[in-house]
Design an enzyme around this catalytic site. Structure first.
Site, PDB file in Angstrom:
ATOM      1  N   SER A 173      25.570 -30.291  34.320  1.00 31.40           N
ATOM      2  CA  SER A 173      26.222 -29.218  33.561  1.00 31.40           C
ATOM      3  C   SER A 173      26.487 -29.577  32.110  1.00 31.40           C
ATOM      4  CB  SER A 173      27.553 -28.833  34.219  1.00 31.40           C
ATOM      5  OG  SER A 173      27.320 -28.115  35.388  1.00 31.40           O
ATOM      6  N   TYR A 208      35.869 -48.767  34.530  1.00 30.07           N
ATOM      7  CA  TYR A 208      34.643 -47.987  34.289  1.00 30.07           C
ATOM      8  C   TYR A 208      33.419 -48.899  34.321  1.00 30.07           C
ATOM      9  CZ  TYR A 208      31.270 -45.187  31.584  1.00 30.07           C
ATOM     10  OH  TYR A 208      30.155 -44.524  31.145  1.00 30.07           O
TER      11      TYR A 208
END
Lengths: 103, 225
Positions: free
Chosen positions: B8, B136
């Protein structure tokens, strides 16, 4: 290659037929029985061949309105893995269908 | 067909655009698509059952999947000591487990086609050990390790697996990252500049193509380290 069948449910018969067919495509010669080793030193396929067997089983299951989950924590175990022999794999396939794994 | 997760926005959207421009059939996958269509479906890759359902649909619809781009990812810049456990779990679930689940479910579809190519996403933060990106980076280090080993596992099935590790790229993931932190990262790269999403998409398109058929098991840092 000939198959002597594993007996049992229709699902097991389907699985045995599919496994025998794929092993034949891999050039496995002789009679495939429940005790035919799949993985390991005496195994008739390597891990790549095993994936092909599983893909064929998944397709066959889906064609029959069933599902086959080929993930297993003991997949690579030679003593307790469902992939150690044709029979153990067929048995697992049948067990899943009896439990309605994906129905 | 090439499946692109995280389609997206950000790098995923850039990859979709590039592949479609190349004439490829692309199915975008997103956790929150603006609207579902023939080319975009909803799927949260951190949920194994949703990825399995997607793969089941593609299998039943007989889509010839030959490529997979695992671009779905989330970032949270924070010191590990300050990061809520739920956030850490979500990072690992989406970035690492999402990649694993997608490969588990979609690579068998490639096997049915005789092979294909996978491109995973890491980050240059793994190699640089950046302060404030430990969790992360840990999730992406897992992706790199998975890429190297998984490439070996499926090489005999005609499937190639590589990983792209970009430095700073102008996407939503950079929102909230202090300017000085970005400059510090860029200064440590071999090519000391930020990159456009299109540049990363170029590399992904190359890794999916037959032009890279000799490459598998690689982690390619965009910008160089």
């Amino acid at each position: 290659m000939e198959s002597d069948g594993c007996g049992g449910s229709a699902a097991r018969d389907l699985a045995f037929s599919v496994v025998g067919e794929v092993l034949g495509e891999f050039g496995v010669e002789g009679v495939v029985t429940a005790s035919t080793p799949l993985l390991g030193a005496d195994g008739v396929v390597d891990s790549m061949g095993l994936v092909q067997v599983c893909v064929a089983l998944e397709d066959a299951a889906e064609g029959a309105g069933l599902r086959f989950d080929w993930t297993s924590d003991a997949a690579m175990s030679r003593s307790r893995g469902v992939y150690r022999t044709v029979g153990s794999l067929v048995e697992e396939f049948g067990r899943q269908q009896a439990q309605g794994a994906g129905s | 067909m090439i499946v692109v997760t995280g389609a997206s926005r950000g790098l995923g959207a850039a990859v979709v655009e590039r592949l479609r421009a190349d004439g490829e059939a692309v199915l975008g996958v997103s956790r929150q698509p603006a609207e579902e269509s023939a080319g975009l479906r909803r799927c949260d890759v951190s949920r194994a059952e949703e990825v399995a359902a997607l793969a089941g649909d593609l299998r039943r619809e007989k889509h010839p999947v030959t490529g997979l781009v695992n671009a779905a990812g989330i970032a949270s810049m924070n010191l590990a000591l300050m990061m809520p456990a739920a956030t850490a779990r979500e990072l690992v679930a989406t970035n690492l487990l999402g990649t694993i689940y997608s490969c588990q479910q979609l690579v068998p579809l490639m096997v049915r086609q005789g092979g294909g190519a996978v491109v995973n996403f890491s980050t240059i933060a793994v190699a640089l050990g950046l302060r404030g990106e430990s969790v992360y980076a840990a999730s992406k280090a897992g992706v790199e390790g998975f890429t190297r080993a998984f490439a070996r596992e499926v090489s005999g099935l005609g499937v190639r697996v590589n990983c792209v590790a970009p430095g700073p790229v102008a996407t939503d993931l950079l929102a909230g990252v202090p300017e000085e932190a970005l400059e510090e990262v860029i200064a440590r790269q071999v090519l000391p500049r930020a990159f456009a999403p299109e540049e990363v998409a170029d590399l992904v398109a190359y890794l999916l193509s037959q032009r890279s058929q000799a490459l598998s098991g690689l982690v390619l840092p965009v910008g160089g380290v």
